[in-house]
Design a protein around this motif. Structure first.
Motif, PDB file in Angstrom:
ATOM      1  N   LEU A 181       0.808  -1.218   0.000  1.00  0.00           N
ATOM      2  CA  LEU A 181       0.000   0.000   0.000  1.00  0.00           C
ATOM      3  C   LEU A 181       0.841   1.267   0.000  1.00  0.00           C
ATOM      4  O   LEU A 181       0.295   2.370   0.069  1.00  0.00           O
ATOM      5  N   LEU A 182       2.147   1.144  -0.066  1.00  0.00           N
ATOM      6  CA  LEU A 182       3.018   2.310  -0.096  1.00  0.00           C
ATOM      7  C   LEU A 182       2.894   3.048  -1.430  1.00  0.00           C
ATOM      8  O   LEU A 182       2.419   2.493  -2.425  1.00  0.00           O
ATOM      9  N   GLY A 183       3.337   4.305  -1.442  1.00  0.00           N
ATOM     10  CA  GLY A 183       3.133   5.162  -2.595  1.00  0.00           C
ATOM     11  C   GLY A 183       3.727   4.658  -3.890  1.00  0.00           C
ATOM     12  O   GLY A 183       3.201   4.922  -4.969  1.00  0.00           O
ATOM     13  N   ASP A 184       4.848   3.911  -3.823  1.00  0.00           N
ATOM     14  CA  ASP A 184       5.520   3.468  -5.040  1.00  0.00           C
ATOM     15  C   ASP A 184       5.340   1.968  -5.283  1.00  0.00           C
ATOM     16  O   ASP A 184       6.138   1.345  -5.971  1.00  0.00           O
ATOM     17  N   SER A 185       4.271   1.394  -4.699  1.00  0.00           N
ATOM     18  CA  SER A 185       4.107  -0.057  -4.799  1.00  0.00           C
ATOM     19  C   SER A 185       2.828  -0.419  -5.543  1.00  0.00           C
ATOM     20  O   SER A 185       2.295   0.374  -6.323  1.00  0.00           O
ATOM     21  N   THR A 186       2.306  -1.608  -5.278  1.00  0.00           N
ATOM     22  CA  THR A 186       1.203  -2.171  -6.058  1.00  0.00           C
ATOM     23  C   THR A 186      -0.054  -1.312  -6.030  1.00  0.00           C
ATOM     24  O   THR A 186      -0.613  -0.958  -7.073  1.00  0.00           O
ATOM     25  N   ILE A 187      -0.518  -0.977  -4.835  1.00  0.00           N
ATOM     26  CA  ILE A 187      -1.772  -0.225  -4.679  1.00  0.00           C
ATOM     27  C   ILE A 187      -1.510   0.945  -3.737  1.00  0.00           C
ATOM     28  O   ILE A 187      -1.688   0.808  -2.516  1.00  0.00           O
ATOM     29  N   PRO A 188      -1.079   2.087  -4.216  1.00  0.00           N
ATOM     30  CA  PRO A 188      -0.825   3.224  -3.330  1.00  0.00           C
ATOM     31  C   PRO A 188      -2.069   3.570  -2.522  1.00  0.00           C
ATOM     32  O   PRO A 188      -3.173   3.633  -3.063  1.00  0.00           O
ATOM     33  N   VAL A 189      -1.890   3.774  -1.234  1.00  0.00           N
ATOM     34  CA  VAL A 189      -3.041   3.979  -0.369  1.00  0.00           C
ATOM     35  C   VAL A 189      -3.801   5.249  -0.744  1.00  0.00           C
ATOM     36  O   VAL A 189      -5.027   5.316  -0.581  1.00  0.00           O
ATOM     37  N   ASP A 191      -4.346   6.363  -3.817  1.00  0.00           N
ATOM     38  CA  ASP A 191      -5.232   5.980  -4.921  1.00  0.00           C
ATOM     39  C   ASP A 191      -6.369   5.104  -4.407  1.00  0.00           C
ATOM     40  O   ASP A 191      -7.506   5.194  -4.901  1.00  0.00           O
ATOM     41  N   LEU A 192      -6.066   4.269  -3.434  1.00  0.00           N
ATOM     42  CA  LEU A 192      -7.078   3.386  -2.865  1.00  0.00           C
ATOM     43  C   LEU A 192      -8.185   4.197  -2.189  1.00  0.00           C
ATOM     44  O   LEU A 192      -9.376   3.952  -2.396  1.00  0.00           O
ATOM     45  N   ILE A 193      -7.809   5.183  -1.388  1.00  0.00           N
ATOM     46  CA  ILE A 193      -8.791   6.024  -0.702  1.00  0.00           C
ATOM     47  C   ILE A 193      -9.605   6.830  -1.710  1.00  0.00           C
ATOM     48  O   ILE A 193     -10.826   6.972  -1.575  1.00  0.00           O
ATOM     49  N   ARG A 194      -8.938   7.348  -2.735  1.00  0.00           N
ATOM     50  CA  ARG A 194      -9.645   8.119  -3.770  1.00  0.00           C
ATOM     51  C   ARG A 194     -10.699   7.259  -4.452  1.00  0.00           C
ATOM     52  O   ARG A 194     -11.835   7.713  -4.704  1.00  0.00           O
ATOM     53  N   SER A 195     -10.363   6.016  -4.734  1.00  0.00           N
ATOM     54  CA  SER A 195     -11.315   5.100  -5.362  1.00  0.00           C
ATOM     55  C   SER A 195     -12.457   4.762  -4.413  1.00  0.00           C
ATOM     56  O   SER A 195     -13.623   4.700  -4.821  1.00  0.00           O
ATOM     57  N   ILE A 196     -12.132   4.539  -3.146  1.00  0.00           N
ATOM     58  CA  ILE A 196     -13.165   4.244  -2.146  1.00  0.00           C
ATOM     59  C   ILE A 196     -14.200   5.362  -2.090  1.00  0.00           C
ATOM     60  O   ILE A 196     -15.416   5.120  -2.008  1.00  0.00           O
ATOM     61  N   LEU A 197     -13.736   6.582  -2.148  1.00  0.00           N
ATOM     62  CA  LEU A 197     -14.620   7.734  -1.965  1.00  0.00           C
ATOM     63  C   LEU A 197     -15.398   8.099  -3.221  1.00  0.00           C
ATOM     64  O   LEU A 197     -16.574   8.479  -3.129  1.00  0.00           O
ATOM     65  N   ASP A 198     -14.774   7.975  -4.409  1.00  0.00           N
ATOM     66  CA  ASP A 198     -15.359   8.577  -5.600  1.00  0.00           C
ATOM     67  C   ASP A 198     -15.698   7.619  -6.727  1.00  0.00           C
ATOM     68  O   ASP A 198     -16.379   8.019  -7.681  1.00  0.00           O
ATOM     69  N   ASP A 199     -15.244   6.375  -6.660  1.00  0.00           N
ATOM     70  CA  ASP A 199     -15.524   5.434  -7.739  1.00  0.00           C
ATOM     71  C   ASP A 199     -16.836   4.705  -7.460  1.00  0.00           C
ATOM     72  O   ASP A 199     -16.882   3.790  -6.636  1.00  0.00           O
ATOM     73  N   SER A 200     -17.891   5.102  -8.148  1.00  0.00           N
ATOM     74  CA  SER A 200     -19.216   4.519  -7.894  1.00  0.00           C
ATOM     75  C   SER A 200     -19.334   3.086  -8.391  1.00  0.00           C
ATOM     76  O   SER A 200     -20.282   2.388  -8.036  1.00  0.00           O
TER      77      SER A 200
END
Length: 358
Positions: A181-189, A191-200
């Motif tokens: 979940l680190l910024g330069d790894s598989t799933i940057p946290v 991007d994960l939070i942004r998707s949780i909040l805004d990806d319907s």
């Protein structure tokens, strides 16, 4: 965001809670004289006795055969186990002054919790659960591979007190999932939070936005946040509050409806829900009146008695009530009651509101 390669995680069992605090466990130092003879020893056949054991006082009281030899001192203690593993801490860069993200009871040793802060703590715990379950989904692992740690408040390097959401790998010595979940790894946290909040189209929004679910699920259920392994938190979990807390951490300009803006997904039905909660107080306060704040039709109020001299103001759990009252110029005859408490323990919160408004 902070990543720790070797975090020491404590799992604490403080015993059950009475009216005052956690009771702990009553133990005494004792030697176990239930001797075991080592028959395979070549020459002598020694007896093994265990000294320095912490034995429950109840067990010692029931010892009729003299198995234990105990000291007289009784110690009240909590049980704890520890492990070293990877952990991740997520914090905001700065806070919106209209929100009370810091007003949550943290830790276990604070004595009796302040019930007026439970809604904020519930929001932070719900945000952590959302983060864990979405990370597990994207990594194609079970949520149990993460430990959702209790939210905390710490002082940043700049000297500012900030709330932290904390997760860790469940396995001792780390399994590498937090590292993903680190910024330069598989799933940057981020991007994960942004998707949780805004990806319907992604979880959790694609699950909780279903019309039937939104109507039936006022806080959480097994179709969204609840799992068997988080059953001890079911009374606190709330997907709307969790999303609001995550957004408040991610976007310092987000006011969670404090400014009258309810365009975000997790806030869209809050004015209607708070109105329904205000109407339900008629069950507990016969003859009371339900109304709205002048100039803020989104904020419901209800009288705390049949004389309509004192009023309860239904507020969002994340709002700073003091700043809200100053903005709306509400006097001492008004008492803030957050919707989280009013929906879960109405009698207690109404009793406390009546006492506060006297």
């Amino acid at each position: 965001m902070n990543f720790a390669e070797q975090s020491e995680i404590f799992l604490v069992n403080p015993g059950y809670r009475d009216e005052e605090d956690f009771t702990g466990f009553q133990v005494q130092e004792a030697s176990d004289h239930d001797a075991q003879r080592i028959w395979w020893w070549k020459n002598s056949k020694p007896l093994v006795k265990l000294a320095g054991q912490a034995i429950s006082s109840e067990v010692l009281a029931e010892d009729q055969v003299g198995r234990y030899k105990a000291e007289d001192d009784v110690v009240s203690a909590w049980l704890a186990s520890t492990k070293i593993t990877n952990s991740l801490q997520i914090n905001p860069i700065r806070l919106n002054p209209d929100l009370r993200l810091l007003e949550m009871d943290v830790g276990l040793s604070m004595g009796r919790r302040d019930p007026s802060r439970t809604g904020v703590r519930a929001a932070a715990i719900s945000a952590t659960e959302i983060l864990v379950q979405r990370a597990a989904l994207d990594l194609d692992i079970a949520p149990e591979e993460f430990d959702a740690l209790a939210p905390n408040i710490m002082v940043s390097s700049s000297g500012q007190r900030l709330p932290y959401l904390q997760i860790s790998d469940a396995l001792p010595n780390g399994s590498g999932f937090c590292r993903h979940l680190l910024g330069d790894s598989t799933i940057p946290v981020s991007d994960l939070i942004r998707s949780i909040l805004d990806d319907s189209e992604a979880w959790p929004r694609n699950a909780v936005s279903d019309t039937v679910h939104s109507i039936r699920c006022g806080s959480s259920c097994y179709r969204c946040l609840q799992r068997y392994n988080n059953r001890n938190l079911h009374g606190l979990l709330d997907w709307r509050l969790g999303l609001a807390y995550l957004r408040a951490i991610f976007d310092p300009g987000y006011a969670s409806g404090f400014d009258g803006d309810y365009e975000h997904f997790e806030l869209s039905d809050w004015p209607l829900a708070s109105r329904e909660l205000a109407e339900q107080t008629k069950t507990f306060i016969p003859g009371n009146k339900v109304s709205r704040i002048d100039g803020r039709a989104d904020i419901s109020i209800f009288s705390l008695d049949d004389r309509h001299s004192r009023w309860g103001v239904v507020v969002h759990p994340l709002w700073d009530a003091k700043r809200l009252f100053e903005t709306l110029e509400l006097d001492r005859s008004h008492v803030a009651i957050d919707s989280f408490e009013l929906s879960r323990r109405p009698l207690l919160v109404l009793q406390r509101a009546r006492s506060a408004s006297r």
